[in-house]
Design an enzyme around this catalytic site. Structure first.
Site, PDB file in Angstrom:
ATOM      1  N   GLU A 110       0.848  -1.210   0.000  1.00 20.67           N
ATOM      2  CA  GLU A 110       0.000   0.000   0.000  1.00 20.67           C
ATOM      3  C   GLU A 110       0.870   1.241   0.000  1.00 20.67           C
ATOM      4  OE1 GLU A 110      -2.792  -0.148   3.240  1.00 20.67           O
ATOM      5  OE2 GLU A 110      -4.196  -1.372   2.083  1.00 20.67           O
TER       6      GLU A 110
ATOM      7  N   HIS B  20      -9.205  10.948   2.882  1.00 17.26           N
ATOM      8  CA  HIS B  20      -8.950  10.018   1.776  1.00 17.26           C
ATOM      9  C   HIS B  20      -9.267  10.760   0.483  1.00 17.26           C
ATOM     10  CE1 HIS B  20      -9.008   6.564  -0.847  1.00 17.26           C
ATOM     11  NE2 HIS B  20      -8.419   5.880   0.120  1.00 17.26           N
TER      12      HIS B  20
ATOM     13  N   ARG C 263      -1.163  10.520  -1.128  1.00 19.11           N
ATOM     14  CA  ARG C 263      -2.547  10.728  -0.703  1.00 19.11           C
ATOM     15  C   ARG C 263      -2.862  12.185  -0.335  1.00 19.11           C
ATOM     16  NH1 ARG C 263      -5.158   6.732   3.896  1.00 19.11           N
ATOM     17  NH2 ARG C 263      -5.211   5.200   2.239  1.00 19.11           N
TER      18      ARG C 263
ATOM     19  N   HIS D 267     -11.448  10.754   6.935  1.00 19.49           N
ATOM     20  CA  HIS D 267     -11.281   9.299   6.967  1.00 19.49           C
ATOM     21  C   HIS D 267     -10.831   8.783   8.329  1.00 19.49           C
ATOM     22  CE1 HIS D 267     -10.646   5.417   5.223  1.00 19.49           C
ATOM     23  NE2 HIS D 267      -9.330   5.442   5.323  1.00 19.49           N
TER      24      HIS D 267
ATOM     25  N   ARG E   8      -1.195   9.225   9.390  1.00 19.07           N
ATOM     26  CA  ARG E   8      -1.143   7.776   9.598  1.00 19.07           C
ATOM     27  C   ARG E   8      -0.656   7.045   8.347  1.00 19.07           C
ATOM     28  NH1 ARG E   8      -5.793   3.633   8.613  1.00 19.07           N
ATOM     29  NH2 ARG E   8      -6.225   5.202   7.040  1.00 19.07           N
TER      30      ARG E   8
HETATM   31  C1  FAD Z   1     -13.744   2.947   4.923  1.00 17.03           C
HETATM   32  C2  FAD Z   1     -12.606   2.678   5.875  1.00 17.03           C
HETATM   33  C3  FAD Z   1     -11.557   1.861   5.491  1.00 17.03           C
HETATM   34  C4  FAD Z   1     -10.495   1.632   6.373  1.00 17.03           C
HETATM   35  N1  FAD Z   1      -9.483   0.776   6.000  1.00 17.03           N
HETATM   36  C5  FAD Z   1      -8.498   0.478   6.894  1.00 17.03           C
HETATM   37  C6  FAD Z   1      -7.484  -0.497   6.577  1.00 17.03           C
HETATM   38  O1  FAD Z   1      -7.510  -1.110   5.515  1.00 17.03           O
HETATM   39  N2  FAD Z   1      -6.521  -0.719   7.503  1.00 17.03           N
HETATM   40  C7  FAD Z   1      -6.462  -0.072   8.710  1.00 17.03           C
HETATM   41  O2  FAD Z   1      -5.541  -0.318   9.496  1.00 17.03           O
HETATM   42  N3  FAD Z   1      -7.407   0.831   9.017  1.00 17.03           N
HETATM   43  C8  FAD Z   1      -8.428   1.107   8.172  1.00 17.03           C
HETATM   44  N4  FAD Z   1      -9.393   2.009   8.512  1.00 17.03           N
HETATM   45  C9  FAD Z   1      -9.372   2.591   9.872  1.00 17.03           C
HETATM   46  C10 FAD Z   1      -9.817   1.538  10.886  1.00 17.03           C
HETATM   47  O3  FAD Z   1     -10.883   0.796  10.342  1.00 17.03           O
HETATM   48  C11 FAD Z   1     -10.289   2.177  12.196  1.00 17.03           C
HETATM   49  O4  FAD Z   1      -9.375   3.128  12.628  1.00 17.03           O
HETATM   50  C12 FAD Z   1     -10.451   1.118  13.285  1.00 17.03           C
HETATM   51  O5  FAD Z   1     -11.322   0.106  12.839  1.00 17.03           O
HETATM   52  C13 FAD Z   1     -10.991   1.745  14.559  1.00 17.03           C
HETATM   53  O6  FAD Z   1     -11.306   0.734  15.466  1.00 17.03           O
HETATM   54  P1  FAD Z   1     -11.913   1.127  16.884  1.00 17.03           P
HETATM   55  O7  FAD Z   1     -12.194  -0.145  17.598  1.00 17.03           O
HETATM   56  O8  FAD Z   1     -11.068   2.132  17.526  1.00 17.03           O
HETATM   57  O9  FAD Z   1     -13.284   1.897  16.520  1.00 17.03           O
HETATM   58  P2  FAD Z   1     -14.567   1.394  15.753  1.00 17.03           P
HETATM   59  O10 FAD Z   1     -14.316   0.163  15.008  1.00 17.03           O
HETATM   60  O11 FAD Z   1     -15.117   2.534  14.994  1.00 17.03           O
HETATM   61  O12 FAD Z   1     -15.572   1.038  16.946  1.00 17.03           O
HETATM   62  C14 FAD Z   1     -16.078   2.046  17.789  1.00 17.03           C
HETATM   63  C15 FAD Z   1     -17.181   1.446  18.642  1.00 17.03           C
HETATM   64  O13 FAD Z   1     -17.552   2.374  19.668  1.00 17.03           O
HETATM   65  C16 FAD Z   1     -18.975   2.469  19.733  1.00 17.03           C
HETATM   66  N5  FAD Z   1     -19.311   3.782  20.304  1.00 17.03           N
HETATM   67  C17 FAD Z   1     -18.967   5.018  19.867  1.00 17.03           C
HETATM   68  N6  FAD Z   1     -19.476   5.964  20.690  1.00 17.03           N
HETATM   69  C18 FAD Z   1     -20.152   5.318  21.664  1.00 17.03           C
HETATM   70  C19 FAD Z   1     -20.913   5.731  22.800  1.00 17.03           C
HETATM   71  N7  FAD Z   1     -21.086   7.022  23.114  1.00 17.03           N
HETATM   72  N8  FAD Z   1     -21.485   4.792  23.582  1.00 17.03           N
HETATM   73  C20 FAD Z   1     -21.347   3.464  23.283  1.00 17.03           C
HETATM   74  N9  FAD Z   1     -20.643   3.010  22.216  1.00 17.03           N
HETATM   75  C21 FAD Z   1     -20.055   3.919  21.436  1.00 17.03           C
HETATM   76  C22 FAD Z   1     -19.403   2.273  18.295  1.00 17.03           C
HETATM   77  O14 FAD Z   1     -20.767   1.940  18.219  1.00 17.03           O
HETATM   78  C23 FAD Z   1     -18.458   1.150  17.879  1.00 17.03           C
HETATM   79  O15 FAD Z   1     -18.940  -0.083  18.335  1.00 17.03           O
HETATM   80  C24 FAD Z   1     -10.471   2.253   7.648  1.00 17.03           C
HETATM   81  C25 FAD Z   1     -11.528   3.072   8.023  1.00 17.03           C
HETATM   82  C26 FAD Z   1     -12.588   3.285   7.166  1.00 17.03           C
HETATM   83  C27 FAD Z   1     -13.714   4.161   7.614  1.00 17.03           C
END
Ligand code: FAD
Length: 508
Positions: A114, A230, A276, A337, A372
């Protein structure tokens, strides 16, 4: 208010929350609070994969250097080295929890390359790695007797006293009832804040709740100005957008304006293959200069069979939007993003508040600096959530549960749900226009003033009428937007994802 006692509370059910919950369930009982359905998250949207040094020609040093370079000199090198060193183990951890990654016939990982990575090191599951991770971890967590889920429960505020966290107050979205979840340890894993921008790639749950909650509780946040955009997402006025992978430009698609004229030669020698941030900047500039809603990716000169062979999902999604790739260009815009900054944590994911840990997109470990490196975020979430669980195991016996004398504000719920969707759109447009890819000092000041007015208006409304789910969420969005805009105004130089134009009346 109903009170629930548990050893560990996890807020969020994306990759960070679930890894931590599964690890902690090995030695204590865990309560996972999550708004919406448990699978709703940015995790399930991730396509590309996870970076880890697993190939013969690769080295930890190369991964470290690629990460530092992307971060624009603002990464914490010690933390980067720590994460990169733990990456292979993180992949094994995910496999242990049932995640399947694509392998070659000789059983080694099928590694992708990537942008920003000097070698192929992206472990993936087809082009839906996030979905595979979310589904596998969730299935394991749901069947674990030590893990209890409170889905459709919105975490309102952390319960703190004397810089120590004792749990969280929660609004049951269905019953419109308040709960107090008291625990020895609280883990914040609420993800990012893309939804505060008009164009974004994020799930609807990414409204910045964790940043706002932690800030109200007195936690330290940093690097909030570094919002990664993005460059190419499908432009759909109905907002049914999707990411268009950089591989499409790698394949040969050219960026053009609506008249079919290429413009990238004005910005970078590599034209459509520029990095990017340059491509995002160039598209944003052209949109302003030409007062256009979108730019275009042109694949018309390629054989349709070739496009279909390389990008089957893109073809399906374009067909659904009635775009004929042989005769029409794909409308694209950049979109918010990823949040590079957040709640400051150490190598154990410990925040500056005792018994409060944070990991995933809501945290700022120092790994990303000003920008990032692709596929480092899922990795960061796994490495630091696991570390937090190890630290929790060591400390849980000494951590006190909620002391009896703690004072909690009375919170009034509101049965009359008022529609705040227009305010939300105004907030998204404000952030997109003044705190987006190209920022100016005067634009940021305007943005901050308007955000303060919105905040005051909402606070007055809440005081008079009480809380509801949508008002609480909007309050968090405004507060997170303020944190971003104020951090952006403080940073004088352009670096990484933060571009500040020195012209008070810029062309853009
Ligand atoms: C389209 C897209 C493609 C991506 N591709 C990649 C990739 O290929 N590789 C990579 O490394 N990263 C990628 N990323 C980034 C990566 O997916 C995220 O940074 C990562 O998944 C975040 O994980 P997390 O557990 O911190 O948050 P999330 O997976 O967003 O989970 C957050 C959780 O908190 C909950 N929540 C939020 N607020 C509250 C509240 N007030 N009360 C209760 N629950 C709450 C939500 O409901 C959810 O369950 C991508 C992101 C996107 C949007």
């Amino acid at each position: 208010m109903k009170i629930i006692k548990t050893q560990v509370t996890v807020i969020g059910s994306g990759i960070a929350g679930l890894i931590y919950a599964l690890r902690c369930a090995e030695f204590c009982n865990v309560t996972v609070v999550t708004k919406g359905n448990p699978e709703q998250s940015n995790t399930q949207m991730a396509q590309g994969g996870i970076a880890a040094v697993l190939a013969n020609g690769d080295s930890l040093e190369k991964h470290v250097q690629d990460t530092l370079k992307a971060g624009g000199g603002l990464c914490n090198e010690k933390t980067v080295r720590w994460m990169v060193g733990h990456a292979p183990e993180a992949i094994r951890e995910l496999e242990k929890f049932g995640v399947q990654f694509d392998k070659l016939p000789n059983k080694t990982f099928d590694l992708h390359r990537e942008a920003g990575h000097s070698v192929s090191r992206i472990v993936h599951h087809k082009d839906d790695t996030g979905m595979e991770i979310e589904n596998s971890l969730l299935a394991k967590a749901k069947s674990n007797p030590n893990i209890q889920f409170f889905a459709k429960n919105f975490a309102i505020d952390l319960i703190t006293n004397n810089n120590c966290c004792y749990g969280v107050t929660v609004l049951d979205e269905i019953k419109n009832e308040l709960l107090q979840i008291q625990s020895s340890i609280t883990f914040l894993a609420t993800g990012g804040a893309g939804q505060i921008f008009f164009q974004n790639t994020n799930d609807v749950v990414a409204t910045g709740d964790g940043f706002a909650m932690a800030h109200r509780a007195g936690a330290k946040l940093m690097n909030m100005e570094f919002v990664q955009f993005h460059p190419t997402t499908f432009y759909a006025p109905d907002k049914k957008t999707f990411l268009i992978t950089e591989a499409v430009r790698g394949f040969g698609a050219q960026l053009k304006n609506k008249n079919g004229e290429p413009f990238m030669h004005k910005y970078h020698l590599l034209e459509s293959l520029a990095p990017r941030d340059i491509v995002s900047f160039a598209i944003a500039s052209e949109l302003k200069n030409q007062d256009a809603p979108c730019m275009y990716l042109d694949l018309r000169s390629f054989a349709f069979s070739e496009i279909k062979n390389h990008f089957p999902n893109l073809v399906i999604r374009c067909e659904a939007q009635k775009i004929n790739l042989q005769t029409e260009m794909i409308p694209v815009v950049p979109a918010a993003h990823y949040m590079c900054g957040g709640v400051v944590t150490d190598l154990n994911a410990q925040t500056c508040i005792q018994n409060l840990f944070a990991a995933g997109e809501v945290a700022c470990t120092g790994v990303h600096g000003a920008n990032r490196l692709a596929s480092n975020s899922l990795l960061e979430a796994v490495v630091f959530s696991k570390q937090a669980a190890i630290a929790t195991q060591k400390n849980i016996q000494n951590s006190k549960v909620h002391p009896e004398n703690i004072f909690i504000d009375e919170i009034k719920t509101d049965n009359v749900e008022i529609d705040f969707s227009e305010t939300k759109i105004n907030l998204q447009k404000l952030m997109w226009n003044f705190c987006g890819i190209i920022r100016t000092k005067s634009g940021l000041k305007t943005c901050i003033n308007e955000l303060h007015k919105m905040h005051l208006h909402l606070a007055t409304h809440i005081e008079q009428n009480g809380f509801s789910f949508s008002k609480l969420e909007l309050r968090n969005e405004i507060e997170t937007a303020l944190l971003i805009a104020m951090a952006a105004l403080k940073r004088k130089e352009s670096v990484g994802c933060h571009y500040i134009s020195q012209m008070e009346k810029p062309r853009f």
